[in-house]
Design a protein around this motif. Structure first.
Motif, PDB file in Angstrom:
ATOM      1  N   GLY A   8       0.798  -1.214   0.000  1.00  0.00           N
ATOM      2  CA  GLY A   8       0.000   0.000   0.000  1.00  0.00           C
ATOM      3  C   GLY A   8       0.826   1.258   0.000  1.00  0.00           C
ATOM      4  N   ALA A   9       2.097   1.138  -0.351  1.00  0.00           N
ATOM      5  CA  ALA A   9       2.985   2.304  -0.389  1.00  0.00           C
ATOM      6  C   ALA A   9       4.166   1.980  -1.286  1.00  0.00           C
ATOM      7  N   ALA A  10       4.821   3.013  -1.791  1.00  0.00           N
ATOM      8  CA  ALA A  10       5.995   2.829  -2.628  1.00  0.00           C
ATOM      9  C   ALA A  10       7.163   2.299  -1.805  1.00  0.00           C
ATOM     10  N   LEU A  11       7.901   1.367  -2.376  1.00  0.00           N
ATOM     11  CA  LEU A  11       9.093   0.821  -1.729  1.00  0.00           C
ATOM     12  C   LEU A  11      10.364   1.455  -2.284  1.00  0.00           C
ATOM     13  N   PHE A  12      10.287   1.971  -3.516  1.00  0.00           N
ATOM     14  CA  PHE A  12      11.435   2.599  -4.157  1.00  0.00           C
ATOM     15  C   PHE A  12      11.013   3.922  -4.800  1.00  0.00           C
ATOM     16  N   ASP A  13      11.899   4.900  -4.712  1.00  0.00           N
ATOM     17  CA  ASP A  13      11.771   6.115  -5.515  1.00  0.00           C
ATOM     18  C   ASP A  13      12.526   5.856  -6.806  1.00  0.00           C
ATOM     19  N   ARG A  14      11.805   5.927  -7.940  1.00  0.00           N
ATOM     20  CA  ARG A  14      12.429   5.599  -9.218  1.00  0.00           C
ATOM     21  C   ARG A  14      12.359   6.794 -10.162  1.00  0.00           C
ATOM     22  N   THR A  15      13.493   7.114 -10.713  1.00  0.00           N
ATOM     23  CA  THR A  15      13.564   8.125 -11.770  1.00  0.00           C
ATOM     24  C   THR A  15      14.374   7.525 -12.906  1.00  0.00           C
ATOM     25  N   SER A  16      14.520   8.272 -13.969  1.00  0.00           N
ATOM     26  CA  SER A  16      15.318   7.771 -15.088  1.00  0.00           C
ATOM     27  C   SER A  16      16.795   7.691 -14.743  1.00  0.00           C
ATOM     28  N   ARG A  17      17.219   8.349 -13.663  1.00  0.00           N
ATOM     29  CA  ARG A  17      18.643   8.412 -13.331  1.00  0.00           C
ATOM     30  C   ARG A  17      19.004   7.611 -12.082  1.00  0.00           C
ATOM     31  N   ARG A  18      18.034   7.315 -11.205  1.00  0.00           N
ATOM     32  CA  ARG A  18      18.395   6.637  -9.949  1.00  0.00           C
ATOM     33  C   ARG A  18      17.222   5.854  -9.385  1.00  0.00           C
ATOM     34  N   VAL A  19      17.581   4.878  -8.529  1.00  0.00           N
ATOM     35  CA  VAL A  19      16.612   4.105  -7.759  1.00  0.00           C
ATOM     36  C   VAL A  19      17.048   4.169  -6.304  1.00  0.00           C
ATOM     37  N   ALA A  20      16.114   4.498  -5.421  1.00  0.00           N
ATOM     38  CA  ALA A  20      16.436   4.605  -3.996  1.00  0.00           C
ATOM     39  C   ALA A  20      15.294   4.030  -3.170  1.00  0.00           C
ATOM     40  N   LEU A  21      15.634   3.486  -2.033  1.00  0.00           N
ATOM     41  CA  LEU A  21      14.622   2.968  -1.116  1.00  0.00           C
ATOM     42  C   LEU A  21      13.849   4.115  -0.467  1.00  0.00           C
ATOM     43  N   THR A  22      12.553   3.952  -0.362  1.00  0.00           N
ATOM     44  CA  THR A  22      11.758   4.885   0.439  1.00  0.00           C
ATOM     45  C   THR A  22      11.942   4.512   1.907  1.00  0.00           C
ATOM     46  N   PRO A  23      11.532   5.354   2.843  1.00  0.00           N
ATOM     47  CA  PRO A  23      11.625   4.976   4.265  1.00  0.00           C
ATOM     48  C   PRO A  23      10.924   3.653   4.566  1.00  0.00           C
ATOM     49  N   ILE A  24       9.755   3.438   3.944  1.00  0.00           N
ATOM     50  CA  ILE A  24       9.047   2.173   4.171  1.00  0.00           C
ATOM     51  C   ILE A  24       9.824   1.017   3.546  1.00  0.00           C
ATOM     52  N   GLY A  25      10.388   1.258   2.355  1.00  0.00           N
ATOM     53  CA  GLY A  25      11.192   0.230   1.722  1.00  0.00           C
ATOM     54  C   GLY A  25      12.429  -0.123   2.534  1.00  0.00           C
ATOM     55  N   ARG A  26      13.081   0.884   3.119  1.00  0.00           N
ATOM     56  CA  ARG A  26      14.261   0.657   3.956  1.00  0.00           C
ATOM     57  C   ARG A  26      13.908  -0.174   5.176  1.00  0.00           C
ATOM     58  N   ARG A  27      12.766   0.149   5.797  1.00  0.00           N
ATOM     59  CA  ARG A  27      12.374  -0.608   6.989  1.00  0.00           C
ATOM     60  C   ARG A  27      12.062  -2.062   6.623  1.00  0.00           C
ATOM     61  N   LEU A  28      11.393  -2.254   5.479  1.00  0.00           N
ATOM     62  CA  LEU A  28      11.094  -3.615   5.050  1.00  0.00           C
ATOM     63  C   LEU A  28      12.382  -4.387   4.791  1.00  0.00           C
ATOM     64  N   TYR A  29      13.348  -3.746   4.160  1.00  0.00           N
ATOM     65  CA  TYR A  29      14.626  -4.395   3.886  1.00  0.00           C
ATOM     66  C   TYR A  29      15.337  -4.763   5.185  1.00  0.00           C
ATOM     67  N   ASP A  30      15.339  -3.845   6.160  1.00  0.00           N
ATOM     68  CA  ASP A  30      16.003  -4.115   7.439  1.00  0.00           C
ATOM     69  C   ASP A  30      15.325  -5.246   8.199  1.00  0.00           C
ATOM     70  N   ASP A  31      14.006  -5.368   8.046  1.00  0.00           N
ATOM     71  CA  ASP A  31      13.272  -6.423   8.755  1.00  0.00           C
ATOM     72  C   ASP A  31      13.418  -7.773   8.055  1.00  0.00           C
ATOM     73  N   VAL A  32      13.316  -7.789   6.742  1.00  0.00           N
ATOM     74  CA  VAL A  32      13.258  -9.044   5.994  1.00  0.00           C
ATOM     75  C   VAL A  32      14.646  -9.593   5.663  1.00  0.00           C
ATOM     76  N   GLY A  33      15.597  -8.708   5.383  1.00  0.00           N
ATOM     77  CA  GLY A  33      16.919  -9.157   4.947  1.00  0.00           C
ATOM     78  C   GLY A  33      17.594 -10.135   5.890  1.00  0.00           C
ATOM     79  N   PRO A  34      17.757  -9.796   7.190  1.00  0.00           N
ATOM     80  CA  PRO A  34      18.421 -10.735   8.105  1.00  0.00           C
ATOM     81  C   PRO A  34      17.674 -12.052   8.259  1.00  0.00           C
ATOM     82  N   ALA A  35      16.325 -11.975   8.300  1.00  0.00           N
ATOM     83  CA  ALA A  35      15.549 -13.211   8.438  1.00  0.00           C
ATOM     84  C   ALA A  35      15.718 -14.102   7.219  1.00  0.00           C
ATOM     85  N   HIS A  36      15.732 -13.503   6.054  1.00  0.00           N
ATOM     86  CA  HIS A  36      15.922 -14.277   4.817  1.00  0.00           C
ATOM     87  C   HIS A  36      17.300 -14.932   4.807  1.00  0.00           C
TER      88      HIS A  36
END
Length: 302
Positions: A44-72
């Motif tokens: 229900g929210a963007a996970l990445f900010d995407r432009t033609s020049r860059r891709v970056a994690l949104t705050p929600i995307g960063r939190r999801l990565y921090d939560d899921v990455g170690p468990a995975h």
């Protein structure tokens, strides 16, 4: 989230580039993009900010990565360790035994096993009558040497390694102590001790409910360890059939061992949890079988 979706999200979060992520995962860029959009709809929210020049994690995307990455990563590591344990003969084998003489045999098996597989250690653990096969079910040992086929569909067993005739342990003051032999029929003439915690189907292998002549065999006091059993026998509280090697390794002034020629033999096997079978367990069983094939029964005739 499906496993592949998690992998795609984590890879994009690390690469911050859809093309490199697709190349690393061996999928198309369109698949990566489609999966990220599906995840964002689920969250229900963007996970990445995407432009033609860059891709970056949104705050929600960063939190999801921090939560899921170690468990995975822990999941991947766990599967890797499981595969290594299942395919390789390294690590540790925990072997259980009952009685001093049986421990000596297990140690000899361990010597043969470790000579073949020096990267794997063997640790031995003494069992008690009251433990039954509980050490296996409680994951205390990996394999257990017992004089029975095991109990329950969840256990696997090796072929019989060796057989021993039974002798009847009686008090030195018991009338049977003066006899050259006794029979299963004689078990009805006294109380037969009962091992605590042993399932009925295992107990019945050495002590049936009745004699061949139909006389009921009365059960006496319970015991939990070998020494408890010998103490009760020596005190005249009951009798109990034991493997013949007890007459050689468990000599006591208050206990006499009387041959029981018609008694069922003790059949020694290695048992383990079928679901936990590994190459280590199979190799340990092979070492035990080879040792017996070379040397015969580990216990000399009385």
């Amino acid at each position: 989230m499906e496993r592949r979706e998690i992998e795609i999200f984590l890879t994009v979060a690390e690469e911050l580039h859809f093309g490199r992520s697709a190349e690393r995962l061996h999928v198309s860029v369109a698949m990566v993009s489609k999966t990220i959009k599906k995840l964002e709809r689920s969250v229900g929210a963007a996970l990445f900010d995407r432009t033609s020049r860059r891709v970056a994690l949104t705050p929600i995307g960063r939190r999801l990565y921090d939560d899921v990455g170690p468990a995975h990563q822990r999941i991947l590591d766990g599967f890797e360790r499981a595969v290594a344990a299942g395919r390789g003969v390294d690590g540790v084998v925990r072997a259980g035994f009952l009685g001093t003489a049986v421990a000596q045999f297990v140690l000899r098996v361990a010597e043969v096993f470790q000579a073949r597989h020096p990267a794997c250690q063997v640790r031995i653990q003494e069992s008690r009558y009251a433990d039954g096969t509980g050490l296996l079910h409680d994951d205390v040992v990996d394999v257990l040497l017992i004089a029975a086929a095991g109990s329950g569909p969840d256990l696997a067993a090796s072929p019989v390694l060796f057989r021993e005739p039974p002798v009847l342990a009686v008090s030195a003051r018991h009338p049977f102590a003066r006899r050259d032999a006794v029979s299963v029929e004689d078990l009805a003439r006294d109380k037969v001790l009962r091992p605590r915690g042993i399932p009925d189907e295992l107990d019945a292998l050495s002590v049936p409910a009745s004699t061949p002549g139909g006389r009921p065999i009365e059960r006496g006091m319970e015991f939990g360890t070998v020494q408890e059993m010998f103490a009760l026998v020596g005190a005249g509280r009951g009798i109990f059939p034991v493997p013949r090697h007890a007459s050689l390794y468990d000599s006591r002034p208050d206990v006499v061992y009387v041959p029981m020629p018609d008694g069922p033999p003790f059949e020694w096997r290695l048992v383990w949890r079928a679901a936990a079978e590994t190459n280590r367990i199979r190799a340990f069983c092979e070492a035990a079988a080879d040792l017996v094939a070379e040397d015969g029964s580990p216990f000399p005739a009385a």
